[in-house]
Design an enzyme around this catalytic site. Structure first.
Site, short mmCIF file in Angstrom:
data_model
loop_
_atom_site.label_atom_id
_atom_site.label_comp_id
_atom_site.label_asym_id
_atom_site.label_seq_id
_atom_site.Cartn_x
_atom_site.Cartn_y
_atom_site.Cartn_z
N LYS A 177 -17.37 -0.22 6.33
CA LYS A 177 -17.96 -1.20 5.40
C LYS A 177 -19.48 -1.07 5.30
CE LYS A 177 -17.87 -6.16 4.49
NZ LYS A 177 -16.95 -6.59 3.45
N GLU A 214 0.81 -1.22 0.00
CA GLU A 214 0.00 0.00 0.00
C GLU A 214 0.85 1.27 0.00
OE1 GLU A 214 -0.56 -2.61 1.95
OE2 GLU A 214 -2.68 -3.16 1.85
N PHE A 224 -11.19 -6.89 14.05
CA PHE A 224 -10.15 -7.37 13.14
C PHE A 224 -9.84 -6.31 12.07
CE2 PHE A 224 -9.00 -9.64 9.15
CZ PHE A 224 -7.76 -10.08 9.57
N GLN A 225 -8.57 -6.04 11.90
CA GLN A 225 -8.08 -5.02 10.95
C GLN A 225 -8.70 -3.65 11.20
OE1 GLN A 225 -8.21 -6.70 6.91
NE2 GLN A 225 -6.15 -7.52 7.27
N MET A 229 24.64 8.61 1.68
CA MET A 229 24.58 9.93 2.30
C MET A 229 24.94 9.83 3.78
SD MET A 229 24.28 13.07 1.69
CE MET A 229 23.26 13.74 0.39
#
Lengths: 567, 165
Positions: free
Chosen positions: A164, A52, A114-115, A481
């Site tokens: 949802k 993502e 959940f999630q 760097m």
């Protein structure tokens, strides 16, 4: 009466209304209803990323390179948290993206479902604004507001968290043509009195410098910048975000200023008496030690965000407004007063002579070495071969600074780089967004061997979409760097910077079905670059460079910009 | 630069998260909040917030600008800068009121026009309203009696109208 439809469908309809043709995303349980609608509406092209973070960066790269709003769609919980770095990157550089995250059903919010994650809470300090949609009735207005907020004023990322059950609920789709938010009214039109003050300062100036930043790019003000610079014969320097806002190959360009800016840009700013700063925010990498920054200058600062003005440096003439409009008004005033071009040419003649002395004294330079490929040489050649016409994305670190120094960006939106947040792993997914938004153009990601491994999984995404991106890895086997800082400021204690195990990037390319090549000798650079630039396929060029090459000039952090380490 | 106290009057959209945005802005940018008071306004879609903070002029300018930058913030007024304003705070003070000092506390309340809002055999709860100085004075006077608990609202402020328009 608007049409009755589900929340998921409303998302698709809103995307269409906003002219969105491409979205970047990754499905999951809490966003599956939106994905069901994407399936039914193939006119919106969905790019399936492999992580993502890649979706957020790709949306960002798309936005930077096209000027349109980039869109990412992900699921709840880890899907949402994985976008956080991408959102923060866009926020720091004021890039308009809209991130739509799935969320657990409203009645489960707060239950550690959940999630489930409080993504509006997490992203509050790194979004321009965010929304949690609790009722289907609010959805059309929130979607409209999200796009409006993202692209107007000082642009920035907006997140819409969509439970949802709201995706599944049905409601009326009343999409406003225009939206008015009483608490959000960005100032576009500058105050004319302030423009006049700015003009008067410029008219009296003897050693002016024109400093441009990312605001010039986002307000499409490059033509006005050029007109003003040429009319008044002003030396122009750019921040990293401003590169391309004025042609890098123009004789009045001093290149980039700041920590890794040119000697002459930093000297010019340090000695100027009037600094006209447009769409720049005086970041610490630009100013160095603030007290020693442009110490003798009256500063004119044009910015659309009032909070950028007087934040880091004291400003004599603040001008709040859109860069393009403010410069247009300034140009109108100059025309009205009607001093001939010759006046300005004569006026700053001595100043230009001084600048030319600085230019001749320390031009950008590096030592050639027959045994090693110098990274600066690679970028120079790349500039020559592409004639400055490519879209160049970079990762972060040495690769980014060499690119900023040696590729003379001629046009706005051709450098796609993470300036504010400095996100390693940004460049490659951003190049996917840039290539999706600019199908016919040559898109190149200049990477380091460290950065490229941070989002290398997106090779699959690019291959899915058949994108002919070119990845040039400046491979020194180090986190270069950090190594350079350790060399200069930590007595060469190279702590955790040697990348002992490096993958074979050629084989990685081949494993994904792309082309991979490796070069180790200076004479291979030009012919190999030519070869890969002409391929109509994704190619990785692994360039083994001098392992301990540094980026110079360099102003040590916290020092005055005149205290440069030159080689 | 000299630090000054600054009372800000902020009107903000009455939306979930608006207060969190403001609190987050202060913590994230390292600004101070001395007190914060939030309530509804005549318009139920807006909340009013009185915020007392400190800083030099540049910091206060930044605080105001950063607040205005929030999408949900409708209006910010630096009440202290505007000059003529009324400030009030309320405190509830639970004080020991035993036989020997019950009378004295009662008298004190009369003098300061304080309200005794709850009486129990051994305590009073006293309501004090006034500016910061009055509250501090009352607290100091009650302290020797034995203060059990204090709850303060934080300052609220309002600009005065011009007397001679």
């Amino acid at each position: 009466m608007g049409q009755i439809m589900t929340g998921a469908r409303m998302v698709i309809e809103a995307l269409k209304k906003e002219g969105v043709e491409i979205v970047f995303g990754y499905p999951g349980g809490a966003i599956i209803d939106v994905y069901d609608e994407l399936y039914k509406n193939p006119e919106i092209h969905h790019v399936l990323v492999r992580h993502e973070q890649g979706a957020a960066h790709a949306a960002d790269g798309y936005a930077r390179s096209t000027g349109k709003v980039g869109v990412a769609i992900v699921t709840s919980g880890p899907g949402a948290t994985n976008t956080v770095t991408g959102i923060a990157t866009a926020y720091m550089d004021s890039i308009p993206i809209v991130v739509i995250t799935g969320q657990v059903p409203t009645k489960l919010i707060g239950n550690d479902a959940f999630q489930e994650v409080d993504i509006t809470g997490i992203t509050r300090p790194i979004t321009k604004h965010n929304f949690l949609v609790k009722r289907i009735e609010d959805l059309p207005r929130i979607l409209k507001a999200a796009f409006y907020i993202a692209r107007t004023g000082r642009p920035g990322p907006v997140l819409v968290d969509l439970p949802k059950d709201v995706q599944q609920a049905k409601g009326e789709f009343n999409y406003l043509e225009e939206i008015h938010l009483r608490s959000y009214n960005p100032t576009y039109e500058p105050h004319l009195k302030q423009i006049e003050k700015a003009y008067l300062l410029l008219e009296k100036a003897e050693r002016p410098v024109f400093l441009i930043g990312g605001g010039v790019i986002s307000s499409d003000a490059a033509p006005e910048v050029r007109e003003l610079a040429e009319k008044l014969n002003l030396p122009v320097t750019m921040t990293l975000m401003g590169l391309g806002g004025f042609p890098g190959d123009h004789e009045q360009s001093l290149g980039m200023l700041g920590m890794h800016g040119t000697y002459y840009a930093n000297m010019a700013v340090a000695h100027c008496d009037v600094l006209l700063a447009v769409g720049a925010r005086f970041d610490d990498r630009v100013t160095g030690k603030v007290d020693a920054f442009a110490p003798n200058a009256k500063i004119i600062h044009i910015d659309i965000d009032p909070s950028s003005i007087q934040k880091n440096v004291k400003v004599d003439v603040p001008i709040v407004g859109d860069c393009k409009r403010a410069l247009t008004r300034l140009l109108e005033m100059i025309k009205e007063v009607g001093k001939p071009k010759k006046y300005w040419k004569e006026r700053f003649k001595e100043w230009w002579e001084q600048i030319d002395i600085w230019r001749r004294r320390y031009p950008l330079s590096y030592k050639e070495d027959p045994n090693y490929i110098k990274p600066q040489y690679v970028i120079e050649k790349l500039y020559e071969l592409t004639k400055g016409e490519a879209i160049i994305c970079t990762e972060v670190g040495q690769n980014q600074m060499w690119t900023a120094q040696y590729y003379k960006f001629k046009y706005p939106r051709t450098l796609i780089t993470s300036g504010g947040l400095g996100t390693m792993g940004f460049g490659f997914p951003a190049s996917i967004g840039a290539q999706m938004g600019n199908p016919g153009k040559l898109v190149i990601d200049i990477a380091g061997d460290g950065s490229i491994q941070m989002n290398i999984q997106e090779l699959a995404t690019a291959m899915d979409q058949k994108l002919p991106i070119k990845i040039i890895i400046l491979n020194n086997g180090y986190l270069g760097m950090v190594r350079q800082w350790q060399e200069l400021f930590y007595e060469k204690r190279y702590s955790a910077v040697k990348l002992t195990t490096l993958p074979d990037f050629v084989k990685i390319a081949e494993a994904y079905g792309a082309v991979g090549m490796r070069i180790t000798k200076p004479q291979e650079v030009e012919p190999t670059l030519k070869k890969i630039l002409n391929m109509d396929k994704l190619a990785i060029l692994d360039v083994i460079i001098a392992p301990e090459e540094g980026v110079f000039p360099m102003v040590p952090a916290g020092k005055a910009t005149t205290e440069m380490i030159l080689v | 630069m000299a630090e000054r106290k600054c009372t800000l009057s902020v009107l903000v959209e009455n939306t979930p998260g608006a207060l969190a945005r403001i609190a987050g802005l202060f913590s994230g940018r390292g600004f101070n909040i001395d007190s914060l008071c939030v309530a509804e306004t005549l318009d139920p879609t807006l909340s009013h917030l009185t915020l007392v903070t400190r800083g030099d002029d540049q910091i206060i300018e930044q605080i105001i600008k950063q607040l205005r930058r929030l999408i949900d913030v409708y209006k910010v007024v630096d009440v202290t800068e505007e000059g003529d304003f009324v400030e009030r705070e309320m405190a509830l003070i639970k004080v020991r009121a035993e036989k020997e000092n019950r009378e004295e506390i009662y008298r004190l309340c009369e003098i300061f026009r304080l309200k005794i809002v709850d009486v129990s055999p051994r305590t009073y709860i006293i309501e004090v309203t006034g500016d910061k100085e009055k509250l501090e004075a009352v607290i100091e006077l009650l302290r020797p009696m034995g203060i059990k608990e204090i709850v303060r609202t934080g300052l609220i402020a309002m600009k005065r109208e011009k007397k001679n328009p």
